[in-house]
Each structure stands twice: as C-alpha cells, then as structure tokens.
Design an enzyme around this catalytic site. Structure first.
Site, mmCIF file in Angstrom:
data_model
loop_
_atom_site.group_PDB
_atom_site.id
_atom_site.type_symbol
_atom_site.label_atom_id
_atom_site.label_comp_id
_atom_site.label_asym_id
_atom_site.label_seq_id
_atom_site.Cartn_x
_atom_site.Cartn_y
_atom_site.Cartn_z
ATOM 1 N N TYR A 111 37.316 21.239 89.341
ATOM 2 C CA TYR A 111 35.926 21.588 89.639
ATOM 3 C C TYR A 111 35.113 21.516 88.331
ATOM 4 O O TYR A 111 35.517 22.089 87.314
ATOM 5 C CB TYR A 111 35.863 22.993 90.243
ATOM 6 C CG TYR A 111 34.446 23.451 90.507
ATOM 7 C CD1 TYR A 111 33.708 22.903 91.559
ATOM 8 C CD2 TYR A 111 33.835 24.403 89.709
ATOM 9 C CE1 TYR A 111 32.401 23.302 91.791
ATOM 10 C CE2 TYR A 111 32.526 24.811 89.940
ATOM 11 C CZ TYR A 111 31.818 24.251 90.982
ATOM 12 O OH TYR A 111 30.526 24.643 91.219
ATOM 13 N N ASP B 35 43.512 28.115 91.866
ATOM 14 C CA ASP B 35 42.198 28.108 92.518
ATOM 15 C C ASP B 35 42.439 27.663 93.964
ATOM 16 O O ASP B 35 42.724 26.496 94.234
ATOM 17 C CB ASP B 35 41.267 27.141 91.776
ATOM 18 C CG ASP B 35 39.863 27.088 92.372
ATOM 19 O OD1 ASP B 35 39.707 27.430 93.562
ATOM 20 O OD2 ASP B 35 38.931 26.682 91.653
ATOM 21 N N ARG C 3 29.164 49.657 89.306
ATOM 22 C CA ARG C 3 29.789 48.550 88.578
ATOM 23 C C ARG C 3 31.306 48.693 88.666
ATOM 24 O O ARG C 3 32.024 47.712 88.848
ATOM 25 C CB ARG C 3 29.329 48.506 87.101
ATOM 26 C CG ARG C 3 30.159 47.533 86.274
ATOM 27 C CD ARG C 3 29.563 47.104 84.945
ATOM 28 N NE ARG C 3 28.765 48.105 84.288
ATOM 29 C CZ ARG C 3 29.257 49.196 83.663
ATOM 30 N NH1 ARG C 3 30.548 49.408 83.624
ATOM 31 N NH2 ARG C 3 28.434 50.057 83.098
ATOM 32 N N LYS D 270 32.422 29.465 99.295
ATOM 33 C CA LYS D 270 32.728 28.311 100.142
ATOM 34 C C LYS D 270 33.263 28.767 101.502
ATOM 35 O O LYS D 270 32.524 29.318 102.284
ATOM 36 C CB LYS D 270 33.699 27.380 99.400
ATOM 37 C CG LYS D 270 33.338 27.137 97.920
ATOM 38 C CD LYS D 270 32.023 26.384 97.724
ATOM 39 C CE LYS D 270 31.499 26.403 96.295
ATOM 40 N NZ LYS D 270 32.406 25.994 95.248
HETATM 41 C C1 LIG Z 1 32.511 26.135 93.841
HETATM 42 C C2 LIG Z 1 33.821 26.154 93.185
HETATM 43 C C3 LIG Z 1 34.071 26.958 92.071
HETATM 44 C C4 LIG Z 1 32.992 27.805 91.423
HETATM 45 O O1 LIG Z 1 32.575 28.831 92.266
HETATM 46 P P1 LIG Z 1 31.072 29.418 92.270
HETATM 47 O O2 LIG Z 1 31.130 30.420 93.374
HETATM 48 O O3 LIG Z 1 30.149 28.274 92.547
HETATM 49 O O4 LIG Z 1 30.832 30.018 90.927
HETATM 50 C C5 LIG Z 1 35.348 26.941 91.525
HETATM 51 N N1 LIG Z 1 36.333 26.177 92.048
HETATM 52 C C6 LIG Z 1 36.116 25.391 93.121
HETATM 53 C C7 LIG Z 1 37.247 24.570 93.652
HETATM 54 C C8 LIG Z 1 34.865 25.338 93.727
HETATM 55 O O5 LIG Z 1 34.673 24.548 94.782
#
Ligand SMILES: *Cc1c(COP(=O)(O)O)cnc(C)c1O
Length: 379
Positions: A98, A170, A46, A195
């Site tokens: 998001y 982000d 962890r 992504k």
């Molecule tokens: C998918 C996404 C998230 C969340 O991420 P997860 O891996 O699905 O928890 C946050 N911000 C953006 C811009 C995203 O496309």
C-alpha cells in the site's frame, strides 16, 4: 461461536442503564469519579472510551485474538507498530505494498534510524536473504495491492520466529472473514478499518489485534502516549457496519468471481489478477490460507495503452472512479496515475503496475449490472 454470530454479538451488550440494544455513542471526554481514583474503569477518552472499547473487543474476537486497539486511521495503526522499534532496528517488508505504508516507512521512520528492506515475498529466499540479527519486524500485506500476489503467512511466521522478530500482517484486503493471520502464526494483525470492516465508505479508522500480552501492553502504551485514537461516533458506525461483514463479504466474493470470469473471457482484456484462478501463481497458497478470494481484481488491456485504460475508468456508470476499496459500492481505479503515480514508471512496471492496469473493488450490487457496466465501458 461462529463468525456471523461473533460479528453481531462479540464485545457488545445491552446498555446496563437503559437496555438499549445498540452500544451508545459515549460522546464524552472524561468520566466523573466518586472519590479520588474511584471510577468505573474509564478516566479519560484518549485512554479508554466505552464505544471504542466495545469495537476493540469485537475486532479481537473476529480475528481470534485477545486484544484490539483502534486508531484514527490505518496509517496511525501502522505508525504505532513501528514505534515499538528503536533506532538501528530493521524491518523486512513486502515490496508490492500500500503506497501510504511505503511513504510512512520511507519518509517518516527512516530518518529515525529504522532501516527498511522491501522484497518480493512470494520467493522465501529473498526474505531470508534480507533478514539479519537486527531484524525486529517482518511486515506482510496479502493479498498485495494492486497485483493480488498471495504471501504464505505460515512460511513468513516460520522465518520471523527463527529470527526472533515480530510478524505483522496487514489483513485489510482479506478481512477476518476470509483469513485469520494470528491462527497462521502472526504476532500482530493490522487493519485499515476504513475499507471492508467499516464497509460503507463513511469512516477512516485503523486497528491492531494481538494475542500477545506484552505486545498489547506496548500497543496500548503507544496508543495512549501518541494519542491517535478513533472517535466514539466512528466506533459506533463501524460496530454497525461489522454486523453485516459476513453477508457483505459473501456477496463481494460471489460478485468478484463473476466479474473475474467475465474479464478473462473478454477479447480486449489482457491479464486478469485474481487469486481465485487456478492459473494464479499463488493460487495454492490462497486456497490454503483463505476461505474465499474476495472482490479485489486488477486487469490490463490488450495493447497496454494508458489512453484505453483512462477511457474505461471514465466510461463506467455504476462503478465509481475513486481511491479506496471495500465499500458496498463498486469502485474503479487506475493505479499508474492514482495510487502509484509517485513511483517512477520503470519501478512500477517492475512490480507489474503497467500503463493499462485497472483495479476494481467489486461491490455488493447486482452483478449483472456490474458486468453490463464493464462491458459497455471496455467496448
Ligand atoms: C487503505 C489502506 C491502508 C491505510 O489505511 P487508512 O485507513 O487509509 O489510513 C493500509 N493498508 C492497506 C492495504 C490499505 O488498503
């Protein structure tokens, strides 16, 4: 070192015991100690794991940062950032956000006494007006989802510094190949590694990157205390995916540009949202802070009917109707009934998510096939 070289080599080295060129999947929970407290830097997975560690170093290098931390999902990474705050603290966030981030802020953290302000960030005066002495964090997502607005990271950094608040960006949509927020004054970068970084639609993961030692200490303390870490196998898959990040993004950008131009010229298509167009309201900012415009595109249909949009998203054959983005395969989605369905119609229309809005994640297939697919579906 340049980007492609870092993508392949940063953070990884041949395995010292076997010479294996690929970082092994250290599928272990614990590590044998020679004597009490005498170990090789790893005690419990962890807290630290060699496969995850290699990926964390690689991601930090790609973002020109010092420290990286990987989590079980993008949302777990965001959760960690908000846990640095205390009751009474306030956050100013992008409003075109998001959906999962919005849900985390509103339904989880608001009840712990943290206050969130959601504002349009292309107008700095709105951000300025929301900032006060309790503001501890400015949360930026750019390009935004699904409207592809571009927020000026340097301008947000100036506001956050003056307010004594942290700036977290982000960077999921842009990826470090197109945009490096730390270089533009951000304190923390967040990624949904799920992504583009993973890139192959086979892993859910999140990451935080920073160059600030005090912030990094907090991140590691919360990562270890809350325990939302990512697994060794997933770390291995993402290390492998990242080795082609620069090649994939090159193609995503080329294909995105070709598809955007096809859509703009189509008589049944109304608006096309893609920051590469000179007519895009934030094109100048995009040109300044990004090295390319990416493969994410949204568009509306003439007549703005939900039925027309639903027909298109089921008629496609190469594009797949699915949530998510950033994989090698092209995806198509209908925000009003998928990602943004929980937002009342009036509210979502205010930010531009109209009934016929369709979002594309343009993949790395041959672009002729993608355009032909859209042509037959829109007809
Ligand atoms: C998918 C996404 C998230 C969340 O991420 P997860 O891996 O699905 O928890 C946050 N911000 C953006 C811009 C995203 O496309």
């Amino acid at each position: 070192m340049k980007f492609g070289t870092k993508a392949i080599h940063a953070g990884v080295q041949a395995d010292p015991t076997t010479g294996a060129i690929m970082t092994p999947i250290y599928q272990t929970s614990t590590y044998v100690q020679e004597a009490v407290g005498v170990h090789k830097g790893y005690e419990y997975s962890r807290t630290q794991n060699p496969t995850r560690h290699a990926l964390e170093k690689n991601l930090a290098a790609l973002e020109n940062g010092k420290h990286g931390a990987c989590f079980g999902s993008g949302l777990a990474a965001i959760d960690c950032v908000i846990k640095m705050l205390s009751p009474g603290d306030e956050v100013v966030s992008t409003n075109d956000l998001y959906g999962g981030t919005f849900r985390l802020f509103k339904t989880i953290f608001e009840k712990y006494g943290i206050k969130f302000h959601f504002v349009g960030m292309t107008d700095y005066s709105d951000v300025q007006a929301a900032v006060n002495e309790n503001t501890k964090l400015i949360w930026v997502e750019t390009p935004t989802n699904p409207m592809m607005n571009i927020i000026d990271i340097e301008a947000m950094a100036a506001i956050s510094k003056k307010a004594g608040a942290m700036l977290c960006v982000d960077n999921t949509f842009a990826t470090p190949y197109l945009q490096n927020p730390l270089d533009l004054g951000a304190d923390i970068i967040m990624h949904s590694v799920t992504k583009y970084l993973g890139g192959h639609s086979d892993v859910v993961m999140g990451a935080l990157i920073t160059s600030n030692d005090a912030i990094a200490d907090e991140i590691y303390r919360i990562q270890n205390s809350s325990g939302a870490v990512t697994a060794p196998m997933d770390s291995f898959l993402v290390l492998r995916g990242i080795k082609t990040l620069h090649l994939r993004l090159q193609r995503h950008c080329e294909n995105g540009e070709a598809v955007a131009h096809f859509l703009v010229d189509h008589p049944k298509v109304d608006k096309v949202y893609w920051p590469g167009f000179e007519s895009h309201p934030n094109h100048d900012v995009a040109k300044r802070q990004m090295r390319g415009f990416g493969g994410m595109i949204s568009f509306t249909m003439v007549g703005n009917s939900m039925e027309d949009a639903h027909a298109v998203v089921v008629k496609v054959k190469v594009f797949a109707l699915a949530e998510s983005l950033g994989g090698v395969e092209s995806l198509i989605g209908h925000p009003a009934t998928m990602t943004h369905a929980s937002i009342p119609k009036q509210e979502r229309e205010k930010i531009g998510v109209s009934d016929s809005l369709i979002r594309l994640s343009v993949g790395v297939e041959d672009v002729e096939d993608l355009i032909e697919d859209l042509r037959q579906a829109i007809k």
